[in-house]
Design an enzyme around this catalytic site. Structure first.
Site, short mmCIF file in Angstrom:
data_model
loop_
_atom_site.label_atom_id
_atom_site.label_comp_id
_atom_site.label_asym_id
_atom_site.label_seq_id
_atom_site.Cartn_x
_atom_site.Cartn_y
_atom_site.Cartn_z
N ASP A 67 -19.98 -2.33 10.75
CA ASP A 67 -21.19 -2.54 9.96
C ASP A 67 -22.02 -3.73 10.46
OD1 ASP A 67 -19.31 -4.45 9.16
OD2 ASP A 67 -18.96 -3.52 7.22
N ASP A 134 -13.52 -5.38 -4.35
CA ASP A 134 -13.86 -4.21 -5.16
C ASP A 134 -13.34 -2.91 -4.54
OD1 ASP A 134 -15.51 -4.03 -2.95
OD2 ASP A 134 -17.40 -4.06 -4.08
N HIS A 136 -13.87 -1.91 -1.36
CA HIS A 136 -14.70 -1.32 -0.30
C HIS A 136 -14.00 -1.40 1.06
CE1 HIS A 136 -16.92 -5.42 0.29
NE2 HIS A 136 -16.06 -5.28 1.27
N GLU A 141 -19.32 0.56 -0.69
CA GLU A 141 -19.05 0.00 -2.01
C GLU A 141 -18.56 1.08 -2.96
OE1 GLU A 141 -18.96 -3.05 -2.09
OE2 GLU A 141 -20.83 -4.12 -1.65
P1 PGA Z 1 -12.93 -10.60 4.25
O1 PGA Z 1 -13.79 -9.29 3.91
O2 PGA Z 1 -12.11 -10.25 5.44
O3 PGA Z 1 -13.94 -11.68 4.56
O4 PGA Z 1 -12.11 -10.88 3.04
C1 PGA Z 1 -13.15 -8.06 3.85
C2 PGA Z 1 -14.13 -7.01 3.41
O5 PGA Z 1 -15.02 -7.31 2.60
O6 PGA Z 1 -14.01 -5.86 3.86
#
Ligand code: PGA
Length: 263
Positions: A67, A134, A136, A141
């Site tokens: 992404d 959450d 995702h 999301e």
């Molecule tokens: P993080 O993010 O590795 O910074 O915890 C993970 C994500 O949001 O997929």
């Protein structure tokens, strides 16, 4: 879903890097799906060490990132292209790297191009993933179609707040992103998901032991034939069957222990 619980994030990152190393040694032209965020940093550091000290060769590898923020140029300090350069690409010898172009003029056409580029490369052999609080994966999301492809998404306020630390202010965090879809991720031959820390425990339990639902996009990985999940103790805390996962890992048959990928 294979769940590997390790005493620390560092130990988890080392196992994750060994899985990637194993693939790259067996299939030098491997296609890797890569992720940004705090979670994969230890794994990237370990791969950089393997490049430096063991001569691990990435010269035929191709990568596709999950992404990118819409509206951030590649040189922006918070862009995922910049993150990947600083934390991985500048330190290894990968000739072909792809990160979605957040400045694309025609976003739907660009997303179709990205899907085609993945297909033309032969598909993703191993997709590295983190999981959001959450549930995702990528920037899919809750509520994302479990069959979705690469497209534009609007971030939840929770994700905007979680990513605020990479920007000068919350107002600067882009609200839109280009992300591989859940269906794109599910097409990868292997998914390697890392989650570390207490704050991820609830999402991990929902992903691995909850119902399959678009309300927790990561839960679709229960339908993936080959997903490896690496956790530290804290991230495993809400799993009901943690004792069984430890037992499985401790008693892996020898042929499985030697390697994650067939020769
Ligand atoms: P993080 O993010 O590795 O910074 O915890 C993970 C994500 O949001 O997929």
């Amino acid at each position: 879903m294979e769940i590997i619980i390790q005493p620390s994030a560092e130990a988890g990152a080392r196992i994750g890097a060994r899985i990637v190393e194993d693939l790259v040694r067996k299939k030098p032209e491997a296609v890797l799906g890569l992720a940004t965020g705090g979670t994969p940093l230890g794994l990237y550091r370990e791969l950089i060490r393997m490049r430096r000290e063991l001569g691990l060769d990435f010269s035929r590898v191709t990568t596709f990132n999950l992404d990118e923020y819409v509206g951030l140029p590649p040189a922006h300090p918070a862009s995922y292209r910049r993150f990947m350069r600083e934390n991985f690409f500048d330190h290894v010898n990968i000739p072909q790297t792809h990160v979605p172009d957040g400045m694309a003029k025609d976003i739907p056409a660009y997303c179709e191009y990205y899907e085609k580029a993945i297909r033309d490369a032969g598909g993703i052999d191993l997709q590295l993933l983190g999981v959001g609080h959450d549930g995702h994966i990528g920037f899919n999301e809750p509520g994302s179609s479990l069959a979705s492809r690469t497209r534009i998404k609007t971030l939840t306020e929770e994700t905007v707040a979680a990513n605020r630390r990479f920007f000068a202010s919350e107002a600067e965090v882009p609200r839109h992103v280009i992300t591989m879809g859940v269906g794109t991720i599910m097409d990868s031959r292997t998914c390697l998901l890392l989650a570390f820390g207490e704050a991820k425990a609830r999402a991990v339990a929902a992903m691995a032991e909850g119902p399959i639902t678009a309300m927790c996009p990561a839960s679709i990985l229960q339908m993936h034939p080959r997903t490896i999940v690496i956790l530290d103790e804290a991230a495993s805390r809400s799993l009901k069957r943690a004792a069984y996962y430890r037992h499985v890992y401790a008693n892996k048959p020898a042929f499985q222990r030697l390697s994650a990928f067939p020769a």
